[in-house]
Design a protein around this motif. Sequence first.
Motif, PDB file in Angstrom:
ATOM      1  N   SER A  75      18.556  32.281  25.759  1.00 30.45           N
ATOM      2  CA  SER A  75      17.352  31.795  26.000  1.00 30.45           C
ATOM      3  C   SER A  75      16.169  32.708  25.231  1.00 30.45           C
ATOM      4  CB  SER A  75      16.940  31.643  27.446  1.00 30.45           C
ATOM      5  OG  SER A  75      17.092  32.619  28.277  1.00 30.45           O
ATOM      6  N   ASP A  76      16.475  34.136  25.503  1.00 30.58           N
ATOM      7  CA  ASP A  76      15.570  34.956  24.957  1.00 30.58           C
ATOM      8  C   ASP A  76      15.526  34.852  23.591  1.00 30.58           C
ATOM      9  OD1 ASP A  76      15.026  35.786  27.629  1.00 30.58           O
ATOM     10  OD2 ASP A  76      16.025  37.554  27.637  1.00 30.58           O
ATOM     11  N   LEU A  77      16.764  34.647  23.214  1.00 29.74           N
ATOM     12  CA  LEU A  77      17.168  34.668  21.517  1.00 29.74           C
ATOM     13  C   LEU A  77      16.209  33.342  20.907  1.00 29.74           C
ATOM     14  CD1 LEU A  77      18.453  35.678  19.055  1.00 29.74           C
ATOM     15  CD2 LEU A  77      20.426  34.315  19.548  1.00 29.74           C
ATOM     16  N   GLU A 105      18.375  37.217   7.043  1.00 26.64           N
ATOM     17  CA  GLU A 105      19.560  37.405   7.328  1.00 26.64           C
ATOM     18  C   GLU A 105      19.832  37.594   8.942  1.00 26.64           C
ATOM     19  OE1 GLU A 105      23.870  40.169   6.738  1.00 26.64           O
ATOM     20  OE2 GLU A 105      22.041  40.163   5.383  1.00 26.64           O
ATOM     21  N   VAL A 106      20.369  37.201   9.738  1.00 27.25           N
ATOM     22  CA  VAL A 106      20.972  37.531  10.999  1.00 27.25           C
ATOM     23  C   VAL A 106      22.028  37.984  11.008  1.00 27.25           C
ATOM     24  CG1 VAL A 106      21.284  36.931  13.332  1.00 27.25           C
ATOM     25  CG2 VAL A 106      19.308  36.044  12.079  1.00 27.25           C
ATOM     26  N   LEU A 107      22.351  39.337  11.188  1.00 24.06           N
ATOM     27  CA  LEU A 107      23.753  39.951  11.088  1.00 24.06           C
ATOM     28  C   LEU A 107      24.278  39.916  12.651  1.00 24.06           C
ATOM     29  CD1 LEU A 107      26.263  41.453  10.445  1.00 24.06           C
ATOM     30  CD2 LEU A 107      24.788  43.624  10.502  1.00 24.06           C
ATOM     31  N   VAL A 108      25.219  38.920  13.144  1.00 22.64           N
ATOM     32  CA  VAL A 108      25.956  38.929  14.302  1.00 22.64           C
ATOM     33  C   VAL A 108      26.911  39.855  14.236  1.00 22.64           C
ATOM     34  CG1 VAL A 108      26.766  37.319  16.085  1.00 22.64           C
ATOM     35  CG2 VAL A 108      25.006  36.611  14.251  1.00 22.64           C
ATOM     36  N   LEU A 109      26.790  40.867  15.068  1.00 20.14           N
ATOM     37  CA  LEU A 109      27.674  42.167  14.884  1.00 20.14           C
ATOM     38  C   LEU A 109      28.172  42.403  16.538  1.00 20.14           C
ATOM     39  CD1 LEU A 109      29.100  44.534  13.246  1.00 20.14           C
ATOM     40  CD2 LEU A 109      27.122  45.874  14.327  1.00 20.14           C
ATOM     41  N   ALA A 139      20.210  30.545  14.913  1.00 20.51           N
ATOM     42  CA  ALA A 139      19.697  31.160  13.844  1.00 20.51           C
ATOM     43  C   ALA A 139      19.580  30.039  12.813  1.00 20.51           C
ATOM     44  CB  ALA A 139      20.654  32.384  13.329  1.00 20.51           C
ATOM     45  N   LEU A 140      20.363  29.124  12.528  1.00 18.57           N
ATOM     46  CA  LEU A 140      20.254  27.984  11.724  1.00 18.57           C
ATOM     47  C   LEU A 140      19.125  27.340  11.902  1.00 18.57           C
ATOM     48  CD1 LEU A 140      23.948  27.436  10.956  1.00 18.57           C
ATOM     49  CD2 LEU A 140      22.296  28.414   9.189  1.00 18.57           C
ATOM     50  N   GLU A 141      18.855  26.945  13.303  1.00 20.29           N
ATOM     51  CA  GLU A 141      17.904  26.164  13.587  1.00 20.29           C
ATOM     52  C   GLU A 141      16.472  26.768  13.357  1.00 20.29           C
ATOM     53  OE1 GLU A 141      18.299  25.134  17.840  1.00 20.29           O
ATOM     54  OE2 GLU A 141      20.213  24.038  17.386  1.00 20.29           O
ATOM     55  N   ALA A 142      16.361  28.111  13.544  1.00 22.59           N
ATOM     56  CA  ALA A 142      15.221  28.608  13.066  1.00 22.59           C
ATOM     57  C   ALA A 142      15.075  29.002  11.599  1.00 22.59           C
ATOM     58  CB  ALA A 142      15.149  30.163  13.672  1.00 22.59           C
ATOM     59  N   GLY A 143      15.904  28.588  10.757  1.00 22.10           N
ATOM     60  CA  GLY A 143      15.791  28.582   9.353  1.00 22.10           C
ATOM     61  C   GLY A 143      16.212  29.979   9.077  1.00 22.10           C
ATOM     62  N   GLN A 161      35.912  27.593  12.745  1.00 24.05           N
ATOM     63  CA  GLN A 161      34.840  27.692  13.366  1.00 24.05           C
ATOM     64  C   GLN A 161      33.552  28.131  13.158  1.00 24.05           C
ATOM     65  OE1 GLN A 161      35.082  27.308  17.637  1.00 24.05           O
ATOM     66  NE2 GLN A 161      37.456  27.462  17.627  1.00 24.05           N
ATOM     67  N   LEU A 162      33.761  29.376  12.823  1.00 23.59           N
ATOM     68  CA  LEU A 162      32.446  30.073  12.364  1.00 23.59           C
ATOM     69  C   LEU A 162      32.152  30.007  11.099  1.00 23.59           C
ATOM     70  CD1 LEU A 162      32.952  33.609  14.432  1.00 23.59           C
ATOM     71  CD2 LEU A 162      31.583  31.570  15.176  1.00 23.59           C
ATOM     72  N   ARG A 163      32.875  29.577  10.119  1.00 26.09           N
ATOM     73  CA  ARG A 163      32.602  29.053   8.752  1.00 26.09           C
ATOM     74  C   ARG A 163      31.536  28.024   8.804  1.00 26.09           C
ATOM     75  NH1 ARG A 163      33.614  25.286   4.959  1.00 26.09           N
ATOM     76  NH2 ARG A 163      33.968  26.055   2.742  1.00 26.09           N
ATOM     77  N   GLU A 164      31.485  27.157   9.583  1.00 26.98           N
ATOM     78  CA  GLU A 164      30.570  26.018   9.721  1.00 26.98           C
ATOM     79  C   GLU A 164      29.115  26.461   9.969  1.00 26.98           C
ATOM     80  OE1 GLU A 164      31.960  23.450  12.839  1.00 26.98           O
ATOM     81  OE2 GLU A 164      33.923  23.044  11.712  1.00 26.98           O
ATOM     82  N   VAL A 165      28.990  27.705  10.518  1.00 26.44           N
ATOM     83  CA  VAL A 165      27.648  28.089  10.705  1.00 26.44           C
ATOM     84  C   VAL A 165      27.278  29.439  10.484  1.00 26.44           C
ATOM     85  CG1 VAL A 165      27.640  26.689  13.096  1.00 26.44           C
ATOM     86  CG2 VAL A 165      28.594  28.897  13.121  1.00 26.44           C
TER      87      VAL A 165
END
Length: 337
Positions: free
Chosen positions: A60-62, A76-80, A105-109, A126-130
């Motif tokens: 929710s914060d994100l 770029e959003v680096l998800v680490l 992140a994708l929804e935010a462009g 699974q993660l390849r899709e997003v």
Amino acid sequence: MEQATGVEEDSSQRSAIVQPPRLVTYSFAHTLVPTYECFNRCTYCNFRAEPGRSPWLSLSDLAQQLPLLRQRGVCEVLVLSGEVAPGSPRRADWLHHIRQICELALEAGLLPHTNAGPLNRAEMAQLREVNVSMGLMVEQVTPKLLETVHRHAPSKRPEVRLNQLIQAGELSIPFTTGLLLGLGETEADWVESLGAIATIHHHYGHIQEVILQPHSPGQRQLQPGMALSELALIRAVQLAKDHLPPEIAIQIPPNLVSPAGLLACLEAGARDLGGLSPIDEVNPDYDHPTPESLRDAIAPAGWQLRPRLPVYPQYDPWLPTPLRSLVKTWRNSLTNL
């Protein structure tokens, strides 16, 4: 004779004008950490927390934060993420949490790039899709580090890391990998690690970048260690240029080298400075420089700093259609800069 001399001078001047610029790339990024908890205990790590002692990132914060990043020009959003152990009852929830972060992140462009440690094939699919790209450091392929810095790090086994690169190739995932330098390995080990990466890339053609990350001691690591010298890093860049295919970009972290070391690495063959965000989560004692300060540092030597996306153009056709459309929008915006 005077007329001929004038023609030669004009020709020389035209040649100087049409020479291509010396380009260095970077990605305007922001790092998100789903959790710092990790079941590995690498002795040099300044990132991890004990399992169960790191709250997971609030979605929710994100959701409120991400549109603000987009307004600031972050692409770029680096998800680490730290690693929840394979076989843990929380593993599926952890992966779902990472996927939700990427979806937001994708929804935010924004364009996600995930590095969450070794994943099995189904998890990667699974993660390849997003994600527009993904990554995992090979670090080093020599098994002797399993007796020292990786003694309590099951996912740092070389065969596990290399298998991740193979799976990424099989799934057509644009991929970033790299070496961590200064763990007690030798120059011959560097060459072996670079050769292993090159062999896999020759088969699948999916490695975008190889990061050469010098060990830089931090305040939170379990055991003290020496920083890799800049001369050694420059040598590593030279070896990478010799042993990697030319289409793979050699990346160095600009916060872990001096201005003089940065220029020397560029002259040796480095061409990318990675994702620049305010905090380097892996090396929190070393703040990233700003793009503006980097431009000022490299311009006197004739280098130009250019922004890039976390997926290189030749891999756009590999992406799922919804991601391809978003990437195209970003490419158009970069063209207009």
